[in-house]
Design an enzyme around this catalytic site. Sequence first.
Site, short mmCIF file in Angstrom:
data_model
loop_
_atom_site.label_atom_id
_atom_site.label_comp_id
_atom_site.label_asym_id
_atom_site.label_seq_id
_atom_site.Cartn_x
_atom_site.Cartn_y
_atom_site.Cartn_z
N HIS A 102 1.34 -0.90 0.11
CA HIS A 102 0.08 0.36 0.55
C HIS A 102 1.14 1.12 -0.36
CE1 HIS A 102 -3.72 -2.74 2.19
NE2 HIS A 102 -3.83 -2.77 0.54
N TYR A 141 4.01 0.10 5.21
CA TYR A 141 4.68 -1.16 5.16
C TYR A 141 3.73 -2.31 5.34
CZ TYR A 141 5.67 3.60 7.28
OH TYR A 141 5.89 5.08 7.38
N HIS A 142 3.26 -2.46 4.64
CA HIS A 142 2.17 -3.50 4.07
C HIS A 142 2.54 -4.72 2.71
CE1 HIS A 142 -1.57 -0.68 5.81
NE2 HIS A 142 -0.68 -1.75 6.82
N LEU A 143 3.98 -4.94 2.37
CA LEU A 143 4.47 -6.19 1.63
C LEU A 143 4.25 -7.22 2.16
CD1 LEU A 143 6.53 -2.87 2.64
CD2 LEU A 143 8.37 -4.61 1.18
#
Length: 538
Positions: A297, A472-474
């Site tokens: 995101h 930080y939604h890898l």
Amino acid sequence: MTAERFEGDWDHIIVGAGSAGCVLANRLSADPRRRVLLMEAGGEARHPYLHVPAGFLKTFRDPRFNWNFATEPGPGVNGRTIHTPRGRVLGGSSAINGHLWVRGSARDFDDWAQAGCRGWSHADVLPHFRSLEDYRDDAHRGAGGPQHISDIPALHPIVADFLEGGAECGLARNPDYNGAAQEGVFTYQRSIRRGRRFSAASAFLAPVRHRANLRVVTGAQVLRIETAAGRAIGITFTRDGQTLTAHAAGDIVLAAGAIGSPQLLQVSGLGPAALSHALGVPVIADNPGVGENLQDHYAMRVVHRVTRPVTLNEQARPPRLWWEMARWLLTRRGMLAYSPAHAGAFVRSRDTLEEPDLQFVFTPASYSEEGVTGQLQDVPGMTIGVWQCRPESRGSVRATGADPRQAPAIQPNYLMAPEDRAAAVAGLRVARRLMGTRALAPWSAEETAPGPAQVSDDALLAYAQAKGSTVYHLCGTCRMGSDGAPVTPELRVRGIDALRVADASVMPRIVSANTNATTMMIAVKAAAMILGQPATTP
């Protein structure tokens, strides 16, 4: 250096003690007949920054707790590299994240199942979500589970007016966005318990570390997966200057995250054959999809200067900060017990959509760094961040050397898909509408970002490309599926026996949510599959 045998014989080895690894260790070691070894490259989670909720600002770049990765220069973001925090401590990213507990919509998981991941529909995963939670017992939520979830205990007056402004914009107040439906405006649920961060290590690991059949090893960097006759048999790792091996009779489970898991497969000869050749490692199994399908995101923010010194910016500076520190120590309340986002919304950018396509976070604070979080500004401010729920851009994680201690090349390709660029502009326009309500008007002195001069679609897109950042939604780099995906729906790595992946990397498509809750659910379901158990609730 010749590898020495690590003491002990193990049924299962778990690589990575983050959100997924802590859950796996808890669930697998519940069977006293199974000997479980949990490996973590970072250290113990003892530092106060890891327990005070507002300490996330201090861990954002601290190498003691953070891998501090950076992306490759991005063609869709003006050639910028973007700081990419990942937890390097017991609890992993759940020990340094923004605390928000967001599952995603039912459609996210039904889409997974429709795309070939049988057993991963919303009906399939709901019991696993419920078994995690200590929140509320009803058809959608769970109570009595290990992961405590709390509501914000008190509304800042600016937050209360943001919620009122949402109603002005036609958004219904949603009492539980993790319940029957996502859409609406709400206050966020948090992984905070009695004013302290409640990470995966707190919830799942701390209560069971006494088990005789569980060993937790910190400061252990796994170098490669050892294989023989088409089977994963152990790991080689370094610890205290020694190179050691540990062997497993049963499944080895990778829970090193969307960066660490594909990198470890690649340096072990279990990724794309061409990359293995380039790295100089033997090809054990050609798995072209390992490291591909990276999703994340990408967020933009709209910032307003506030008319009065009542925001978190002022509370975070002495002498008021000293009062807040004393308050937290005595009562576990106040600013230091907050999550970074207080309220938010799921919104459809246009009425023709069936589901929300934008997620918002709102806080009575503003930051001087690019991105959603960073250093607080010196003047009063409020911020709304927005990102597209289901981006179309796809990137990759690729090892750059045979030693996994060498940082991989991370290329998310933010804003490369035309749909993502359109969504960025739409999101900024909706964010401006939410910030421009009558309810918030008494608080707003002026828009400072993007700035009132940025009006056209081209100007807003240029702002998104120049100033946006990761949330930080890898995920997605070891995609599960039935169509040649590198991981099966049972989470087994194709081409090798006794090796599974159970973390955010297996998501075939990013969920319309923060990813921590779904990562824990994946680990619960993985443990149930390994143990041969059905989905249950507490």
